[in-house]
Design a protein around this motif. Structure first.
Motif, PDB file in Angstrom:
ATOM      1  N   THR A  45       0.823  -1.206   0.000  1.00 21.54           N
ATOM      2  CA  THR A  45       0.000   0.000   0.000  1.00 21.54           C
ATOM      3  C   THR A  45       0.859   1.259   0.000  1.00 21.54           C
ATOM      4  N   VAL A  46       0.229   2.312  -0.477  1.00 16.59           N
ATOM      5  CA  VAL A  46       0.768   3.674  -0.358  1.00 16.59           C
ATOM      6  C   VAL A  46      -0.211   4.441   0.515  1.00 16.59           C
ATOM      7  N   ARG A  47       0.310   5.135   1.524  1.00 12.26           N
ATOM      8  CA  ARG A  47      -0.550   5.882   2.434  1.00 12.26           C
ATOM      9  C   ARG A  47      -0.215   7.363   2.380  1.00 12.26           C
ATOM     10  N   VAL A  48      -1.272   8.180   2.435  1.00 13.30           N
ATOM     11  CA  VAL A  48      -1.128   9.632   2.535  1.00 13.30           C
ATOM     12  C   VAL A  48      -1.620  10.039   3.915  1.00 13.30           C
ATOM     13  N   TRP A  49      -0.774  10.774   4.640  1.00 14.47           N
ATOM     14  CA  TRP A  49      -1.050  11.156   6.025  1.00 14.47           C
ATOM     15  C   TRP A  49      -1.259  12.658   6.108  1.00 14.47           C
ATOM     16  N   ASP A  50      -2.224  13.063   6.914  1.00 15.57           N
ATOM     17  CA  ASP A  50      -2.474  14.478   7.201  1.00 15.57           C
ATOM     18  C   ASP A  50      -1.776  14.816   8.512  1.00 15.57           C
ATOM     19  N   ILE A  51      -0.778  15.714   8.460  1.00  7.72           N
ATOM     20  CA  ILE A  51      -0.022  16.074   9.665  1.00  7.72           C
ATOM     21  C   ILE A  51      -0.286  17.526  10.065  1.00  7.72           C
ATOM     22  N   SER A  52      -1.447  18.049   9.661  1.00  6.80           N
ATOM     23  CA  SER A  52      -1.770  19.435  10.033  1.00  6.80           C
ATOM     24  C   SER A  52      -1.898  19.573  11.541  1.00  6.80           C
ATOM     25  N   GLY A  53      -2.377  18.512  12.214  1.00  6.04           N
ATOM     26  CA  GLY A  53      -2.479  18.558  13.673  1.00  6.04           C
ATOM     27  C   GLY A  53      -1.123  18.694  14.328  1.00  6.04           C
ATOM     28  N   LEU A  54      -0.122  18.031  13.782  1.00  9.97           N
ATOM     29  CA  LEU A  54       1.228  18.140  14.325  1.00  9.97           C
ATOM     30  C   LEU A  54       1.781  19.541  14.119  1.00  9.97           C
ATOM     31  N   ARG A  55       1.491  20.093  12.955  1.00  7.19           N
ATOM     32  CA  ARG A  55       1.958  21.458  12.692  1.00  7.19           C
ATOM     33  C   ARG A  55       1.319  22.448  13.654  1.00  7.19           C
ATOM     34  N   LYS A  56       0.013  22.308  13.898  1.00  9.89           N
ATOM     35  CA  LYS A  56      -0.675  23.221  14.810  1.00  9.89           C
ATOM     36  C   LYS A  56      -0.186  23.052  16.239  1.00  9.89           C
ATOM     37  N   LYS A  57       0.191  21.841  16.569  1.00 14.29           N
ATOM     38  CA  LYS A  57       0.614  21.553  17.938  1.00 14.29           C
ATOM     39  C   LYS A  57       2.029  22.049  18.224  1.00 14.29           C
ATOM     40  N   THR A  58       2.919  21.953  17.229  1.00 15.29           N
ATOM     41  CA  THR A  58       4.334  22.224  17.492  1.00 15.29           C
ATOM     42  C   THR A  58       4.836  23.530  16.891  1.00 15.29           C
ATOM     43  N   VAL A  59       4.197  24.019  15.821  1.00 18.63           N
ATOM     44  CA  VAL A  59       4.647  25.260  15.180  1.00 18.63           C
ATOM     45  C   VAL A  59       3.669  26.359  15.549  1.00 18.63           C
ATOM     46  N   SER A  90      -5.737  14.560  16.605  1.00 23.90           N
ATOM     47  CA  SER A  90      -4.581  13.685  16.442  1.00 23.90           C
ATOM     48  C   SER A  90      -3.482  14.427  15.700  1.00 23.90           C
ATOM     49  N   ASP A  91      -2.228  14.086  16.063  1.00 20.55           N
ATOM     50  CA  ASP A  91      -1.097  14.733  15.400  1.00 20.55           C
ATOM     51  C   ASP A  91      -1.035  14.362  13.926  1.00 20.55           C
ATOM     52  N   ALA A  92      -1.320  13.101  13.607  1.00 24.36           N
ATOM     53  CA  ALA A  92      -1.268  12.637  12.217  1.00 24.36           C
ATOM     54  C   ALA A  92      -2.339  11.583  12.004  1.00 24.36           C
ATOM     55  N   ILE A  93      -3.074  11.699  10.911  1.00 25.11           N
ATOM     56  CA  ILE A  93      -4.127  10.734  10.597  1.00 25.11           C
ATOM     57  C   ILE A  93      -3.959  10.267   9.158  1.00 25.11           C
ATOM     58  N   VAL A  94      -4.390   9.049   8.873  1.00 26.71           N
ATOM     59  CA  VAL A  94      -4.342   8.521   7.517  1.00 26.71           C
ATOM     60  C   VAL A  94      -5.450   9.171   6.701  1.00 26.71           C
ATOM     61  N   LYS A  95      -5.079   9.808   5.617  1.00 28.88           N
ATOM     62  CA  LYS A  95      -6.048  10.478   4.762  1.00 28.88           C
ATOM     63  C   LYS A  95      -6.467   9.591   3.601  1.00 28.88           C
ATOM     64  N   HIS A  96      -5.498   8.906   2.972  1.00 26.80           N
ATOM     65  CA  HIS A  96      -5.796   8.011   1.857  1.00 26.80           C
ATOM     66  C   HIS A  96      -4.946   6.760   1.986  1.00 26.80           C
ATOM     67  N   VAL A  97      -5.513   5.619   1.607  1.00 27.85           N
ATOM     68  CA  VAL A  97      -4.781   4.368   1.464  1.00 27.85           C
ATOM     69  C   VAL A  97      -4.921   3.943   0.006  1.00 27.85           C
ATOM     70  N   LEU A  98      -3.789   3.909  -0.697  1.00 32.19           N
ATOM     71  CA  LEU A  98      -3.798   3.609  -2.124  1.00 32.19           C
ATOM     72  C   LEU A  98      -3.399   2.154  -2.320  1.00 32.19           C
ATOM     73  N   GLU A  99      -4.326   1.375  -2.855  1.00 29.15           N
ATOM     74  CA  GLU A  99      -4.106  -0.050  -3.091  1.00 29.15           C
ATOM     75  C   GLU A  99      -4.206  -0.322  -4.581  1.00 29.15           C
ATOM     76  N   GLY A 100      -3.243  -1.054  -5.099  1.00 29.44           N
ATOM     77  CA  GLY A 100      -3.217  -1.329  -6.531  1.00 29.44           C
ATOM     78  C   GLY A 100      -2.002  -2.126  -6.938  1.00 29.44           C
ATOM     79  N   HIS A 101      -0.929  -1.992  -6.203  1.00 29.79           N
ATOM     80  CA  HIS A 101       0.261  -2.795  -6.475  1.00 29.79           C
ATOM     81  C   HIS A 101       0.051  -4.223  -5.987  1.00 29.79           C
ATOM     82  N   ASP A 102       0.591  -5.188  -6.720  1.00 31.67           N
ATOM     83  CA  ASP A 102       0.440  -6.596  -6.368  1.00 31.67           C
ATOM     84  C   ASP A 102       1.551  -7.088  -5.469  1.00 31.67           C
ATOM     85  N   ARG A 103       2.613  -6.302  -5.317  1.00 27.16           N
ATOM     86  CA  ARG A 103       3.714  -6.690  -4.436  1.00 27.16           C
ATOM     87  C   ARG A 103       4.173  -5.448  -3.675  1.00 27.16           C
TER      88      ARG A 103
END
Length: 808
Positions: free
Chosen positions: A158-172, A195-208
């Protein structure tokens, strides 16, 4: 693909370009990190504190830092100026695959085989976030260039896309960010916190397993490469992400993939020993580069330049995807050059730059390699240089007589296959075809005759009815009409040919050599390791089209015409000095500003330190030049100003070779070299100062120096006193007895209670040892070291110095 530079070492698993300097980092499978200068092809530094293979590596965009992650589970922060590791970040429990700096925040992201992604604050040296969710090794994780997103690739397919806007708001700037968000959404309440980071998208398509993933620099696109031998393109928005297309062609695991920073291209490399370039819009292969025995593991793109690097089993290559030098031709006061799909015209005198016509070419991916202009028929030949000879073509275009720059005429042109095409007559041009045969064609693009030539790889213009034929190690002047070779010169791999205005001389430009020839003979070589100097410093490369006086006309990397001003005085000064045209040198000193470190070092290097001495005000430089030309007086004056121990030591050694013992004495006194000073007084017969040196040694409690001075002066009583003070009763008794001092002997016996039976026997034939008394004390310096006079020590030098003083 043009390979610029190649290293040969262990397997390269990580690569990073420096954003501003011509440097590239390579992390090796043996745990060593190498810093290379890819322009000079030299290894600058080695870093080897990791305890195993190093994979992830990345330069900081502004600070003199780089980060590395290795199989020892450690992330190390290095300062390349200090050439050391500053600190280590610990937390991962398995191999670290990639490490990257954030473009804006003091963050580092790392991906590991412990199935986690960690974000670190390298300033506070702490882990600020752990991203969990993958259930296999995380092979790659990267920050988005501009948004609060992270993308990761894992062997869990899988390929995952994470939203880290919460981490930015918390630390910056957390206070300001929270207020800003509250003002945007005043009715929103988060009961459970954010949450500091949440999964926004999970990309499934590769066979390995997926080995690499990257964001597009400006578009909402993602590219990934996996062990299923596929390169996939994904698109995303705020709510979802989906697969756009798949690029197939690799026949082994795809190890790394990336977007081209400025073009609609995708680059991928693989364990199938190839690098492939894909058209992002058509999803088709554009170019393939293969190695014979090495699998590719990693790749990197320079952030601003047209440079790429790839690591393989035995090292690393740095390469370009396409040629940057624009195709151009100069006729009279006009420059014709190609830019994108246009032929443009630039007038040197008026700086007028307008499009002449537009080309209608089938492929926009193949750039124009060279251009040949025919002023008689007002036609141009454009040659492309594809990756394979079968794809090389040329085009014949007629330049319109009336130019409408607002709406340029579209030219279809005549197109045919051929490696190179150049004009040989008013209405004839020569074509070197893919089988390396020479064809002569007319303006209708029809073959009029075939010419048998010596073997060649490329042809160049050499005047009406003549060509230059290039093979691997020579260039031949060939007469097309008579079908015979006129002359030949051995020059390796000539790339460009430049003729003088009268066609009497030609410059053959290779990678490491420039050969200047006439039509019959080779004249001379200009080598890269020969005499050189800086005329003007450039931020970026330029492609010179004409040099006239103090103006350089050129095209830059963006194919824009530019005029640069230069000062030719320095190289003209050097040339006049080499040719012994001293009147010209004097004229330049009168009328130009030549005082500078480059001129000084040049005069020193070429054997004119006495001239350079008069250009210099810096005391340290004056001191070195004065020693080199044997001018002890100037060196003494500079040494007094500097008052440095090393300078005084060098001055003393130089003065001693000239016999200037007065300066030697001063140098030894300044450096407190009392042993050498005593010996100097001995050889010059200065017994008075030698006696003073004995007293000085006694005050300094230097017993060894005091004893030596007593030997030099023949002072037996002093030697006995020294031995008695050191408790050496037997040696004191032997010294007194040897020199017949019986009363002193008895006193020593009583003082040290010496047993007569144990006293050393006195040699009955011993004589009093006294240094010879100097007949005449040497008050002056002895004959100086002979220094050959140069031309500049005559009246000419006096004139030069006077001119220099008048200018200052």
């Amino acid at each position: 693909m043009l390979t610029k530079f190649e290293t040969k070492s262990a397997r390269v698993k990580g690569i990073a370009f420096h954003p501003k300097r011509p440097w590239v980092l390579a992390s090796l499978h043996n745990g060593v990190i190498q810093l290379w200068d890819y322009r000079m092809c030299t290894l600058l530094e080695r870093f080897d504190e990791h305890d195993g293979p190093v994979r992830g590596i990345n330069f900081h965009s502004n600070q003199p830092l780089f980060v590395s992650g290795g199989d020892d589970y450690k992330i190390k922060i290095w300062n390349y100026k200090q050439k050391k590791c500053l600190f280590t970040l610990l937390g991962h429990l398995d191999y670290i695959r990639t490490t990257f700096y954030h473009q804006e925040y003091p963050w580092i992201i790392s991906a590991s085989d412990d199935q986690t992604i960690r974000i670190w604050n390298w300033q506070s040296r702490t882990c600020i976030c752990v991203l969990t969710g993958h259930n296999h090794y995380v092979m790659c994780a990267q920050f988005h260039p501009t948004e609060d997103l992270v993308v990761s690739a894992s062997l869990d397919q899988t390929v995952r896309v994470w939203d880290i806007s919460g981490l930015r708001k918390k630390t910056v700037a957390p206070g300001a960010s929270g207020l800003e968000e509250h003002l945007k959404t005043p009715g929103h309440t988060d009961l459970f916190g954010q949450s500091d980071a949440i999964v926004k998208h999970v990309l499934e398509g590769h066979d390995r397993g997926v080995n690499w993933v990257a964001f597009h620099p400006t578009m909402p696109l993602i590219v990934s490469g996996a062990d299923d031998r596929q390169v996939k393109l994904w698109r995303m928005n705020d709510s979802k992400a989906w697969e756009v297309d798949t690029c197939r062609g690799h026949y082994n695991n795809v190890s790394c993939v990336m977007f081209h920073p400025r073009q609609e291209l995708i680059l991928s490399n693989s364990e199938d020993k190839s690098i492939r370039v894909w058209d992002m819009s058509k999803r088709t292969g554009v170019q393939t580069f293969r190695r014979e025995h090495d699998r590719f593991w990693v790749a990197a793109a320079h952030p601003t330049l047209n440079l790429f690097a790839a690591g393989h089993d035995s090292g690393m290559i740095v390469f370009k995807l396409e040629r940057e030098r624009p195709a151009y031709a100069v006729h009279g006061n006009t420059l014709y050059y190609t830019k994108e799909r246009y032929l443009r015209m630039y007038e040197f005198g008026t700086s007028k730059d307008v499009p002449v016509m537009q080309f209608r070419r089938n492929s926009s991916r193949t750039p124009v390699y060279s251009m040949s202009y025919n002023p008689a028929e007002n036609c141009v030949l454009l040659c492309t240089n594809a990756s394979t000879p079968e794809n090389c073509v040329y085009e014949l275009h007629a330049v319109p007589k009336e130019i409408d720059s607002s709406n340029p005429e579209v030219s279809e042109g005549k197109r045919a296959s051929g490696l190179t095409a150049v004009w040989v007559a008013r209405n004839r041009f020569a074509v070197l075809d893919r089988t390396h045969n020479l064809l002569i064609k007319n303006l209708k693009n029809e073959v009029t005759k075939k010419v048998q030539t010596p073997p060649c790889e490329m042809i160049f213009y050499a005047g009406t009815g003549s060509l230059l034929l290039r093979d691997a190690d020579s260039v031949t002047l060939f007469d097309v009409q008579q079908k015979r070779s006129l002359a030949s010169v051995k020059v390796n791999k000539v790339r460009y040919v430049v003729w003088s205005a009268d066609m009497a001389h030609v410059a053959l430009l290779g990678k490491h050599v420039v050969a200047i020839c006439n039509r019959n003979n080779h004249i001379k070589y200009a080598l890269t390791n020969g005499d050189h100097g800086i005329i003007r410093t450039l931020d970026l490369p330029i492609y010179i089209t004409r040099v006239k006086g103090s103006s350089v006309y050129c095209l830059d990397r963006e194919c824009k015409t530019r005029v640069l001003g230069i000062d030719p005085t320095e190289f003209k000064f050097k040339l006049a000095l080499i040719n012994r045209k001293y009147d010209e040198v004097l004229h330049m000193v009168r009328n130009a500003k030549l005082v500078g470190q480059s001129i000084i070092s040049y005069l020193q290097k070429k054997g004119y330190p006495e001239v350079a001495l008069h250009f210099v005000k810096d005391e340290k430089t004056r001191f070195g030049l004065a020693l080199e030309c044997g001018n002890i007086e100037v060196a003494l004056e500079a040494a007094r100003s500097l008052d440095d121990k090393v300078c005084w030591e060098r001055l003393g050694a130089a003065a001693l070779t000239q016999g200037n013992h007065q300066v030697v004495e001063m140098a030894y006194q300044r450096t407190k070299n009392f042993d050498k000073l005593s010996f100097l007084y001995l050889i010059t017969g200065n017994l008075e100062k030698l006696s003073k040196m004995t007293k000085i040694a006694e005050i300094r409690k230097d017993m060894s120096g005091q004893y030596h001075n007593a030997l030099y002066t023949g002072d037996v009583e002093e030697r006995i006193k020294i031995l008695k003070s050191l408790g050496q009763g037997s040696l004191a008794y032997l010294t007194a007895a040897t020199h017949g001092l019986s009363e002193e002997c008895q006193e020593i016996k009583d003082t040290f209670d010496l047993d007569p039976e144990t006293l050393p026997p006195v040699n009955p034939s011993a004589k009093l040892l006294q240094p010879p008394v100097p007949i005449l004390q040497n008050e002056g310096n002895w004959p100086l070291l002979t220094v050959a006079k140069t031309f500049f020590e005559g009246p000419w030098l006096l004139k030069l110095v006077v001119e220099l003083l008048l200018r200052w």
